[in-house]
Design an enzyme around this catalytic site. Structure first.
Site, short mmCIF file in Angstrom:
data_model
loop_
_atom_site.label_atom_id
_atom_site.label_comp_id
_atom_site.label_asym_id
_atom_site.label_seq_id
_atom_site.Cartn_x
_atom_site.Cartn_y
_atom_site.Cartn_z
N ASP A 36 11.51 54.84 -23.22
CA ASP A 36 12.70 55.54 -23.17
C ASP A 36 12.44 57.01 -22.76
O ASP A 36 11.35 57.69 -22.90
CB ASP A 36 13.29 55.60 -24.84
CG ASP A 36 12.59 56.29 -25.64
OD1 ASP A 36 11.30 55.93 -25.55
OD2 ASP A 36 12.85 56.94 -26.57
N GLU A 131 11.01 56.09 -28.76
CA GLU A 131 10.21 57.15 -29.23
C GLU A 131 11.18 58.36 -29.23
O GLU A 131 10.44 59.17 -30.17
CB GLU A 131 8.76 57.14 -28.37
CG GLU A 131 7.79 58.22 -28.94
CD GLU A 131 7.71 59.39 -28.74
OE1 GLU A 131 7.06 60.24 -29.19
OE2 GLU A 131 8.78 59.91 -27.86
#
Length: 365
Positions: A36, A131
């Site tokens: 991400d 994350e």
């Protein structure tokens, strides 16, 4: 590619194994990166390649010349004379945090598979989501991962090695107002928006991110919304020291209590929850993973740059789940925005380092 036991669990991570090719038993090492990116436009990324950058010129990102990488603004550029830089086109982030780490791990695996003469023990890799919002490793399956020690490949410039992170919490503060016509407001109105402003101003001004560095902790206002009737503030709270971290949480909670006592009503509602903790508390008792990567860096001609990271990584949570997981560089500069860039040479050095690490994992007697 030739990886084994590729699997995805309920935590959203993709795991894969590269079995040992060494007769001697070694600890199992893991490498982790996240897929991400930050909360900035990442649609239709069009990377640009600047070859043999001279270290001092301005790099135009967009054709209109609105956005530029200027060494006067971004002095880190001067480190990259003679190197190939990958930049954005000014309309998106680059996503090198942490697609650079993903690429470097994949390149390492491919190289090891193609060169079986490089002896190594069992290797496991993980690619994960979420994350950047701090929840990716909440349910990380360390048992399935199976590594004895691991590294997140999620740092910045060449040589970064981090095994201390912030302790982190988030706080949401809700303000209940009493809204009446302003003509009748005296001694009756409680303006929730004003109450929120007063609350924020009561927090230490010197303890905001823009006023702190090094091992300083902070309170950061991340979101605000409000009317005279109702208002909300969101904060993140950070500190390296556990005792100071607890004091910060107590301070903001006590501030809410003081406001309620002052107005004689439950006008302020606060919710605080921990996000992650300083991995240094785990690693301080056994610095083997840190010493291993320091030695590997020196072997491949990298000077270790060790400092506490003013943030967190998936390794923060994974370390507390039982797998010590320091963070090593992936290469990005100016992460999380349109001025992000990465050096191809730094990425290649990261691959060299990972290959050296797996060779240096000590054998067991």
């Amino acid at each position: 590619m030739g990886m084994h036991n590729v699997r995805t669990g309920k935590d959203g991570y993709v795991f894969a194994d590269l079995p040992a090719n060494d007769d001697q038993t070694r600890a199992k090492v893991g490498f982790i990166a996240h897929v991400d990116t930050a909360e900035f436009n990442s649609e239709n990324i069009q990377p640009q390649v600047v070859e043999n950058y001279n270290g001092h010129s301005v790099i135009a990102l967009d054709q209109a010349g609105k956005y530029n990488l200027d060494p006067h603004t971004f002095p880190s550029l001067t480190k990259y004379a003679g190197q190939t830089l990958i930049t954005t086109d000014g309309s998106t982030l680059l996503g090198a945090d942490d697609k650079a780490g993903v690429s470097e791990i994949m390149e390492t695996l491919q190289y090891l598979i193609a060169h079986p003469e490089i002896k190594h023990g069992d290797i496991v890799v993980a690619f994960g989501p979420d994350e950047e919002i701090g929840t990716g490793a909440d349910h990380f399956n360390t048992k399935d991962f199976g590594a004895d020690l691991a590294y997140t490949v999620d740092g910045g410039s060449l040589g970064e090695l981090q095994y201390e992170t912030f302790n982190a919490a988030a706080a949401t503060v809700h303000f209940n107002g009493t809204n009446v016509h302003p003509a009748e407001a005296k001694d009756v109105m409680v303006n929730a928006a004003q109450l929120a402003m007063d609350f924020h101003e009561a927090l230490p001004i010197a303890e905001r991110p823009e006023k702190t560095d090094g091992r300083d902790g902070f309170y950061m206002l991340t979101d605000m919304a409000g009317t005279p009737d109702s208002a909300d503030l969101s904060y993140i709270i950070r500190d390296f020291d556990q005792a100071n971290f607890e004091s910060r949480k107590s301070f903001i909670k006590n501030l809410a209590d003081e406001f309620n006592q002052k107005y004689g009503a439950e006008l302020v509602e606060i919710n605080i929850f921990d996000q992650y903790y300083n991995m240094g508390e785990v690693l301080k008792d056994d610095l083997t993973p840190v010493e291993l990567v320091k030695t590997a860096m020196q072997k491949v001609g990298i000077t270790p740059n060790i400092f506490p990271v003013r943030g967190g990584t998936d390794g923060s949570k994974i370390s507390f789940l039982g797998t010590p997981t320091p963070n090593i560089f992936a290469g990005p500069e100016n992460m999380h925005g349109r001025f992000e860039y990465v050096s191809l040479q730094t990425m290649k050095k990261a691959v060299e380092l990972l290959i050296q690490i797996v060779q240096d994992v000590p054998t067991e007697n």
